[in-house]
Scaffold this motif. Structure first.
Motif, PDB file in Angstrom:
ATOM      1  N   MET A 109      30.397  35.552  13.055  1.00  0.00           N
ATOM      2  CA  MET A 109      31.825  35.820  12.968  1.00  0.00           C
ATOM      3  C   MET A 109      32.146  36.232  11.533  1.00  0.00           C
ATOM      4  N   ARG A 110      33.300  36.837  11.373  1.00  0.00           N
ATOM      5  CA  ARG A 110      33.764  37.156  10.028  1.00  0.00           C
ATOM      6  C   ARG A 110      33.945  35.841   9.270  1.00  0.00           C
ATOM      7  N   PRO A 111      33.537  35.745   7.991  1.00  0.00           N
ATOM      8  CA  PRO A 111      33.722  34.493   7.259  1.00  0.00           C
ATOM      9  C   PRO A 111      35.156  33.991   7.391  1.00  0.00           C
ATOM     10  N   THR A 112      35.276  32.737   7.789  1.00  0.00           N
ATOM     11  CA  THR A 112      36.578  32.146   8.061  1.00  0.00           C
ATOM     12  C   THR A 112      36.704  30.842   7.286  1.00  0.00           C
ATOM     13  N   GLU A 113      37.675  30.790   6.372  1.00  0.00           N
ATOM     14  CA  GLU A 113      37.909  29.593   5.580  1.00  0.00           C
ATOM     15  C   GLU A 113      38.768  28.623   6.384  1.00  0.00           C
ATOM     16  N   VAL A 114      38.338  27.367   6.374  1.00  0.00           N
ATOM     17  CA  VAL A 114      39.008  26.332   7.161  1.00  0.00           C
ATOM     18  C   VAL A 114      39.038  25.023   6.381  1.00  0.00           C
ATOM     19  N   TRP A 115      39.867  24.113   6.854  1.00  0.00           N
ATOM     20  CA  TRP A 115      39.779  22.710   6.476  1.00  0.00           C
ATOM     21  C   TRP A 115      39.201  21.991   7.676  1.00  0.00           C
ATOM     22  N   ILE A 116      38.287  21.062   7.406  1.00  0.00           N
ATOM     23  CA  ILE A 116      37.617  20.286   8.445  1.00  0.00           C
ATOM     24  C   ILE A 116      37.994  18.825   8.294  1.00  0.00           C
ATOM     25  N   ARG A 117      38.190  18.163   9.401  1.00  0.00           N
ATOM     26  CA  ARG A 117      38.272  16.701   9.401  1.00  0.00           C
ATOM     27  C   ARG A 117      37.217  16.193  10.375  1.00  0.00           C
ATOM     28  N   ARG A 125      33.429   5.971  21.066  1.00  0.00           N
ATOM     29  CA  ARG A 125      32.133   6.042  20.397  1.00  0.00           C
ATOM     30  C   ARG A 125      31.633   7.487  20.328  1.00  0.00           C
ATOM     31  N   THR A 126      32.552   8.355  19.964  1.00  0.00           N
ATOM     32  CA  THR A 126      32.244   9.770  19.770  1.00  0.00           C
ATOM     33  C   THR A 126      32.882  10.229  18.471  1.00  0.00           C
ATOM     34  N   ALA A 127      32.497  11.396  18.039  1.00  0.00           N
ATOM     35  CA  ALA A 127      33.053  11.957  16.808  1.00  0.00           C
ATOM     36  C   ALA A 127      33.837  13.222  17.123  1.00  0.00           C
ATOM     37  N   TRP A 128      34.764  13.515  16.247  1.00  0.00           N
ATOM     38  CA  TRP A 128      35.604  14.695  16.382  1.00  0.00           C
ATOM     39  C   TRP A 128      35.447  15.600  15.178  1.00  0.00           C
ATOM     40  N   VAL A 129      35.499  16.880  15.413  1.00  0.00           N
ATOM     41  CA  VAL A 129      35.602  17.889  14.365  1.00  0.00           C
ATOM     42  C   VAL A 129      36.949  18.563  14.588  1.00  0.00           C
ATOM     43  N   PHE A 130      37.859  18.382  13.648  1.00  0.00           N
ATOM     44  CA  PHE A 130      39.154  19.046  13.699  1.00  0.00           C
ATOM     45  C   PHE A 130      39.131  20.192  12.701  1.00  0.00           C
ATOM     46  N   VAL A 131      39.710  21.336  13.084  1.00  0.00           N
ATOM     47  CA  VAL A 131      39.608  22.560  12.280  1.00  0.00           C
ATOM     48  C   VAL A 131      40.975  23.217  12.129  1.00  0.00           C
ATOM     49  N   VAL A 132      41.363  23.480  10.888  1.00  0.00           N
ATOM     50  CA  VAL A 132      42.560  24.274  10.600  1.00  0.00           C
ATOM     51  C   VAL A 132      42.110  25.500   9.835  1.00  0.00           C
TER      52      VAL A 132
END
Length: 141
Positions: A109-117, A125-132
């Motif tokens: 993909m085209r380079p995309t700047e994001v914030w990750i949580r 008992r799972t993990a989340w990846v949140f992306v803005v």
């Protein structure tokens, strides 16, 4: 954008409806799909179990293309680095994960700047990846 070590304050500043990340396990499928930011639920091994509509728009990949695949090695191999996958693995092992950091997605993909949580849910008992996704220079003008 100034970086900070305080994940909660950064999440409040960066994520629209950030408080919903804390209660994401309680959302219906429709509410989850309508979140205004990308949300990806991973099992302890990093396999995608849920993937919302906002993330499909950010990445250009549909749910059916990513669910059941390993996020770090198959979906977004650019994240298979200590600062991302390493944090995930360490946090899942400790059952304590709450990191917010800037990142650039740049595979297929085209380079995309994001914030990750990265967030660990003790309820499931799972993990989340949140992306803005950050707006590009063109979008800011």
């Amino acid at each position: 954008m100034q970086r900070t070590l305080d994940a909660t304050k950064t999440a409040q500043a960066v994520f629209p409806d950030w408080h919903r990340t804390e209660a994401v396990d309680e959302l219906s499928e429709d509410e989850f799909d309508d979140l205004p930011f990308g949300a990806i639920r991973l099992d302890a091994g990093g396999v995608v179990t849920h993937y919302n509509g906002a993330e499909a728009k950010i990445s250009g990949r549909q749910k059916g293309d990513v669910i059941g695949r390993n996020f770090f090695t198959e979906v977004a191999p650019c994240t298979d680095v200590q600062s991302f996958a390493g944090r995930f693995r360490e946090g899942v092992e400790r059952e304590d994960l709450n990191h917010v950091f800037p990142y650039t997605f740049d595979v297929e993909m085209r380079p995309t700047e994001v914030w990750i949580r990265l967030y660990y849910s003790k309820n499931r008992r799972t993990a989340w990846v949140f992306v803005v996704r950050l707006k590009t220079e063109e979008e800011r003008q």
